[in-house]
Design a protein around this motif. Structure first.
Motif, PDB file in Angstrom:
ATOM      1  N   THR A 128      86.238 -40.188 -43.685  1.00 39.87           N
ATOM      2  CA  THR A 128      86.073 -38.733 -43.622  1.00 39.87           C
ATOM      3  C   THR A 128      85.069 -38.365 -42.538  1.00 39.87           C
ATOM      4  O   THR A 128      85.268 -37.392 -41.801  1.00 39.87           O
ATOM      5  N   GLY A 129      84.012 -39.144 -42.440  1.00 44.82           N
ATOM      6  CA  GLY A 129      83.006 -38.912 -41.405  1.00 44.82           C
ATOM      7  C   GLY A 129      83.590 -39.029 -40.004  1.00 44.82           C
ATOM      8  O   GLY A 129      83.265 -38.232 -39.116  1.00 44.82           O
ATOM      9  N   ARG A 130      84.468 -40.011 -39.808  1.00 42.67           N
ATOM     10  CA  ARG A 130      85.093 -40.171 -38.481  1.00 42.67           C
ATOM     11  C   ARG A 130      86.004 -38.989 -38.153  1.00 42.67           C
ATOM     12  O   ARG A 130      85.997 -38.478 -37.031  1.00 42.67           O
ATOM     13  N   ILE A 131      86.765 -38.526 -39.135  1.00 46.77           N
ATOM     14  CA  ILE A 131      87.629 -37.359 -38.914  1.00 46.77           C
ATOM     15  C   ILE A 131      86.777 -36.123 -38.619  1.00 46.77           C
ATOM     16  O   ILE A 131      87.055 -35.366 -37.685  1.00 46.77           O
ATOM     17  N   SER A 132      85.739 -35.927 -39.410  1.00 44.94           N
ATOM     18  CA  SER A 132      84.862 -34.763 -39.230  1.00 44.94           C
ATOM     19  C   SER A 132      84.155 -34.796 -37.884  1.00 44.94           C
ATOM     20  O   SER A 132      83.984 -33.758 -37.236  1.00 44.94           O
ATOM     21  N   GLU A 133      83.744 -35.966 -37.445  1.00 43.23           N
ATOM     22  CA  GLU A 133      83.076 -36.100 -36.149  1.00 43.23           C
ATOM     23  C   GLU A 133      84.001 -35.674 -35.013  1.00 43.23           C
ATOM     24  O   GLU A 133      83.606 -34.911 -34.128  1.00 43.23           O
ATOM     25  N   ILE A 134      85.245 -36.125 -35.059  1.00 41.46           N
ATOM     26  CA  ILE A 134      86.209 -35.738 -34.023  1.00 41.46           C
ATOM     27  C   ILE A 134      86.452 -34.233 -34.077  1.00 41.46           C
ATOM     28  O   ILE A 134      86.496 -33.563 -33.047  1.00 41.46           O
ATOM     29  N   SER A 135      86.569 -33.692 -35.282  1.00 38.96           N
ATOM     30  CA  SER A 135      86.792 -32.251 -35.446  1.00 38.96           C
ATOM     31  C   SER A 135      85.629 -31.442 -34.882  1.00 38.96           C
ATOM     32  O   SER A 135      85.832 -30.441 -34.180  1.00 38.96           O
ATOM     33  N   THR A 136      84.407 -31.875 -35.151  1.00 36.12           N
ATOM     34  CA  THR A 136      83.217 -31.170 -34.664  1.00 36.12           C
ATOM     35  C   THR A 136      83.117 -31.248 -33.150  1.00 36.12           C
ATOM     36  O   THR A 136      82.826 -30.248 -32.479  1.00 36.12           O
ATOM     37  N   LYS A 137      83.356 -32.422 -32.594  1.00 32.64           N
ATOM     38  CA  LYS A 137      83.316 -32.573 -31.131  1.00 32.64           C
ATOM     39  C   LYS A 137      84.389 -31.714 -30.476  1.00 32.64           C
ATOM     40  O   LYS A 137      84.145 -31.082 -29.450  1.00 32.64           O
ATOM     41  N   SER A 138      85.565 -31.674 -31.070  1.00 36.72           N
ATOM     42  CA  SER A 138      86.653 -30.861 -30.542  1.00 36.72           C
ATOM     43  C   SER A 138      86.285 -29.378 -30.571  1.00 36.72           C
ATOM     44  O   SER A 138      86.517 -28.647 -29.600  1.00 36.72           O
TER      45      SER A 138
END
Length: 186
Positions: A128-138
């Motif tokens: 979940t952290g990896r998905i959220s990190e990509i979402s935040t960077k995007s």
């Protein structure tokens, strides 16, 4: 990413408080920008950074907070700029890059998002952290990933051997187009 600068301010009431400014480095721009925006709002000076107003007191406070949170080499580069907005924009341009670089970073992030799969030895929280990190960077690059897309990606990326029953049950019970990412994780 853990460097902090302590800024002591005198609020309207007697006494003082210490606020920790995040320190910008080569790899933490997105998190730094989020934290600084909150800090600037706390001091009621974010509007001067956003709109380049004419309130000298607000501009000086915003400039002081920004300068406290950047490395000396960058202070030397932005030191001649006269408004907090210009300093903020210069930092942003330096770390976010020109539009072409920004677009390339976004494409790289989207490709990473598309390839994303949960590893067998990974926990739900780590994934979940990896998905959220990509979402935040995007989002920081100007491209919001829709919540329904995050939900679908999460469910499709779980290892089927471990989670097929849970995924099947969630897909039958919930409307995935209306279910929030945090809800599906919970």
């Amino acid at each position: 990413m853990g460097d902090l600068a302590v800024v002591t301010t005198k609020p309207k009431e007697p006494g003082s408080s210490s606020i920790k400014c995040p320190v910008l480095n080569a790899t933490n721009y997105t998190v730094w920008a989020i934290k600084m925006k909150i800090l600037l709002k706390l001091h009621k000076v974010w509007d001067i950074v956003e709109t380049e107003g004419t309130d000298d007191e607000k501009n000086n406070m915003a400039m002081a907070l920004l300068v406290q949170s950047i490395p000396e080499a960058l202070v030397l580069q932005v030191g001649e700029l006269d408004t907090a907005k210009r300093v903020w924009d210069a930092i942003k341009t330096r770390h976010m890059g020109a539009d072409r670089v920004k677009e390339a970073r976004l494409q790289t992030l989207m490709a990473e998002f598309d390839r994303l799969k949960m590893k067998d030895n990974e926990t739900i929280d780590e994934f979940t952290g990896r998905i959220s990190e990509i979402s935040t960077k995007s989002a920081a690059l100007g491209e919001e990933i829709e919540e329904s897309k995050l939900v679908k990606k999460f469910l499709k990326s779980l290892p089927p051997k471990k989670y097929i029953q849970i995924v099947a049950a969630l897909e039958q019970v919930l409307d995935l187009k209306k279910t929030g990412f945090e809800d599906i994780i919970g």
